[in-house]
Design a protein around this motif. Structure first.
Motif, short mmCIF file in Angstrom:
data_model
loop_
_atom_site.label_atom_id
_atom_site.label_comp_id
_atom_site.label_asym_id
_atom_site.label_seq_id
_atom_site.Cartn_x
_atom_site.Cartn_y
_atom_site.Cartn_z
N CYS A 1 0.85 -1.20 0.00
CA CYS A 1 0.00 0.00 0.00
C CYS A 1 0.88 1.25 0.00
O CYS A 1 2.00 1.23 0.52
N ALA B 1 4.93 1.90 -0.06
CA ALA B 1 5.49 0.55 -0.26
C ALA B 1 5.06 0.02 -1.63
O ALA B 1 5.82 -0.70 -2.30
N ILE C 1 5.25 -6.06 0.80
CA ILE C 1 6.17 -5.02 1.29
C ILE C 1 5.41 -4.15 2.30
O ILE C 1 4.34 -3.63 1.99
N SER D 1 5.72 -1.15 8.40
CA SER D 1 5.26 -1.48 9.75
C SER D 1 5.09 -2.98 9.95
O SER D 1 5.21 -3.47 11.07
N THR E 1 0.13 -3.48 8.36
CA THR E 1 -0.91 -2.88 7.52
C THR E 1 -1.96 -3.93 7.18
O THR E 1 -1.66 -4.95 6.56
N VAL F 1 4.96 10.41 9.69
CA VAL F 1 3.93 9.64 8.97
C VAL F 1 4.33 9.42 7.52
O VAL F 1 4.13 8.35 6.95
N ALA F 2 4.93 10.43 6.91
CA ALA F 2 5.35 10.30 5.51
C ALA F 2 6.61 9.44 5.45
O ALA F 2 7.62 9.74 6.08
N SER F 3 6.53 8.39 4.68
CA SER F 3 7.63 7.44 4.59
C SER F 3 8.75 7.97 3.70
O SER F 3 8.50 8.44 2.59
N GLN G 1 13.27 -0.10 1.14
CA GLN G 1 12.40 -1.09 0.45
C GLN G 1 12.91 -1.32 -0.97
O GLN G 1 12.91 -2.44 -1.48
N LYS H 1 3.74 12.21 -1.59
CA LYS H 1 4.36 12.99 -0.50
C LYS H 1 3.71 14.37 -0.42
O LYS H 1 3.42 14.87 0.67
N GLU I 1 0.08 14.20 0.96
CA GLU I 1 0.05 13.89 2.39
C GLU I 1 0.45 15.09 3.24
O GLU I 1 -0.15 15.36 4.26
N VAL J 1 -1.65 1.73 9.28
CA VAL J 1 -3.09 1.62 9.02
C VAL J 1 -3.51 0.19 9.29
O VAL J 1 -3.40 -0.70 8.44
O1 M6R Z 1 3.69 0.18 6.97
P1 M6R Z 1 3.41 0.07 5.50
O2 M6R Z 1 4.64 0.15 4.68
O3 M6R Z 1 2.59 -1.17 5.16
O4 M6R Z 1 2.51 1.33 5.14
C1 M6R Z 1 1.96 1.47 3.86
C2 M6R Z 1 1.37 2.84 3.68
O5 M6R Z 1 0.35 3.08 4.62
C3 M6R Z 1 2.42 3.95 3.83
O6 M6R Z 1 3.49 3.78 2.94
C4 M6R Z 1 1.80 5.33 3.57
O7 M6R Z 1 1.39 5.43 2.23
C5 M6R Z 1 2.79 6.44 3.96
N1 M6R Z 1 2.16 7.40 4.80
C6 M6R Z 1 3.38 7.14 2.75
O8 M6R Z 1 4.19 8.21 3.10
#
Ligand code: M6R
Length: 369
Positions: A57, A60, A103, A106, A109, A155-157, A164, A242, A245, A366
């Motif tokens: 998601c 990822a 992938i 966390s 998800t 929060v922003a990955s 990854q 990005k 978000e 999530v």
């Molecule tokens: O923990 P996860 O990698 O499964 O999370 C997937 C998405 O919820 C996560 O990448 C989300 O899109 C981020 N907030 C993006 O910056």
């Protein structure tokens, strides 16, 4: 704990060279073989794989989209990438020779967990790429490759995404090695190129001041578009995510070739279009096509920001701003081209007065479908 940065996100962006290096470390045996962390699959199981599905998601998922290019090139196994939330509802064709790669930073998800459970019921093999030791997704998978990004708080990955990508490259190379096909010869060279990436990411970080400045000037844009081709396409999607978000702005990523099939109608006087260019040394045809796309959007009034490779002399005459990144092999380029887009989104968000680490309506993990 933010180590002198205003936001965790900025600290995490800065930690990317280390995160990439840590994810590469220890993955090569003395014989030059790539190892996974936990493998409850035999080499024979991996040799039997005839189809790969990557499920994930958000960010990822974008890593998965990049992975498809590398994995198919190196292994010649057909690879599809699917949003975890869509996967099981369309009754995908799976069996014991299907490898599903889940992938998740966390590892918790829910959409991804449910996709992997569906895959297991259909007897597919599941390989997890996760940043969280012992989380649900690695626990329920047949094999695991951990990313070593360290804890990601914003929060922003950011750093999780880069790691990854590294993990996906390693999975592709591992599969190529185990299967002993012709591209296995490339593995050594690619590993050496991967080892050079932490210092390239470092170089990018050292040149971000003009990008921050640019970000401050984009705060009032109504909409920002991102375009790319090949692996630059998922990078464009990630740049747009990005920005949505963090800055709560309308942002969209497109495959540059799709522009003329619709999205070009969005372009108005001054619309910022962020263009992710491939190396001119790699696939010249892709580069030429991107230059044409840039000319097309510019002719409609776009303000063009190009992310291009050092030494790319063709782009500057067509762009309002060029951000140069170090020379990098095409498949690995997302490790450098993504970084300016992260910095840009954080800067635009801060300019608009938003909390960069805790965007509204979003959670770090999530855990509901
Ligand atoms: O923990 P996860 O990698 O499964 O999370 C997937 C998405 O919820 C996560 O990448 C989300 O899109 C981020 N907030 C993006 O910056």
């Amino acid at each position: 704990e933010k180590g002198g940065y205003d936001y965790f996100m900025l600290k995490e962006i800065a930690e990317q060279p280390k995160a990439v290096a840590d994810t590469l470390r220890g993955r090569l045996t003395e014989a030059g073989e790539i190892t996974l962390d936990e493998v409850r699959l035999s080499d024979q199981d991996l040799r039997d794989v005839d189809k790969i599905f990557i499920v994930a998601c958000g960010t990822a998922y974008h890593a998965g989209l990049v992975a498809k290019y590398a994995i198919e090139h190196w292994t010649r196994i057909p690879c599809e990438v699917e949003l975890a939330s869509e996967f099981r509802y369309r009754d995908p064709v799976l069996d014991r020779s299907t490898l599903v790669v889940a992938i998740s930073q966390s590892g918790e998800t829910m959409d991804t967990i449910m996709a992997l459970r569906h895959a297991k019921v259909q007897k597919a093999r599941v390989l997890a790429i996760s940043n969280t030791n012992g989380s649900t997704i690695p626990r329920e998978s047949d094999a695991v490759l951990y990313t070593h990004a360290g804890p990601e708080v914003a929060v922003a990955s950011t750093k999780a995404f880069l790691t990854q990508l590294v993990a996906c490259y390693l999975v592709g190379l591992h599969l190529a090695q185990v299967r002993g096909i012709k591209y296995a010869d490339e593995v050594g060279a690619v590993v050496a190129q991967l080892q050079a990436m932490p210092s390239k990411v470092d170089e990018v970080l050292a040149t971000m001041e003009p990008v921050r400045e640019l970000g401050r000037s984009l705060g009032s844009a109504r909409s920002v578009l991102f375009i790319g081709r090949h692996v630059g396409y998922p990078v464009a999607l990630e740049g747009a995510l990005k920005l949505k978000e963090l800055a709560y702005m309308h942002a969209e990523g497109f495959a540059a070739g799709e522009l003329k099939h619709g999205p070009i109608a969005l372009i108005d006087d001054g619309t910022p279009v962020i263009c992710v260019l491939p190396s001119p040394r790699g696939r010249a045809v892709l580069h030429d096509k991107m230059i044409s796309n840039i000319q097309e959007v510019r002719a409609r009034g776009a303000r063009v920001v190009a992310i291009a490779e050092e030494g790319d002399t063709a782009v500057a005459p067509h762009a309002d701003h060029v951000v140069y990144v170090p020379r990098t092999p095409t498949l690995l380029a997302p490790l450098v081209t993504t970084v300016p887009l992260q910095v840009l989104a954080a800067e635009i968000a801060a300019t608009r007065g938003h909390d960069v680490d805790q965007p509204r309506n979003l959670a770090k993990s999530v855990t509901v479908e």
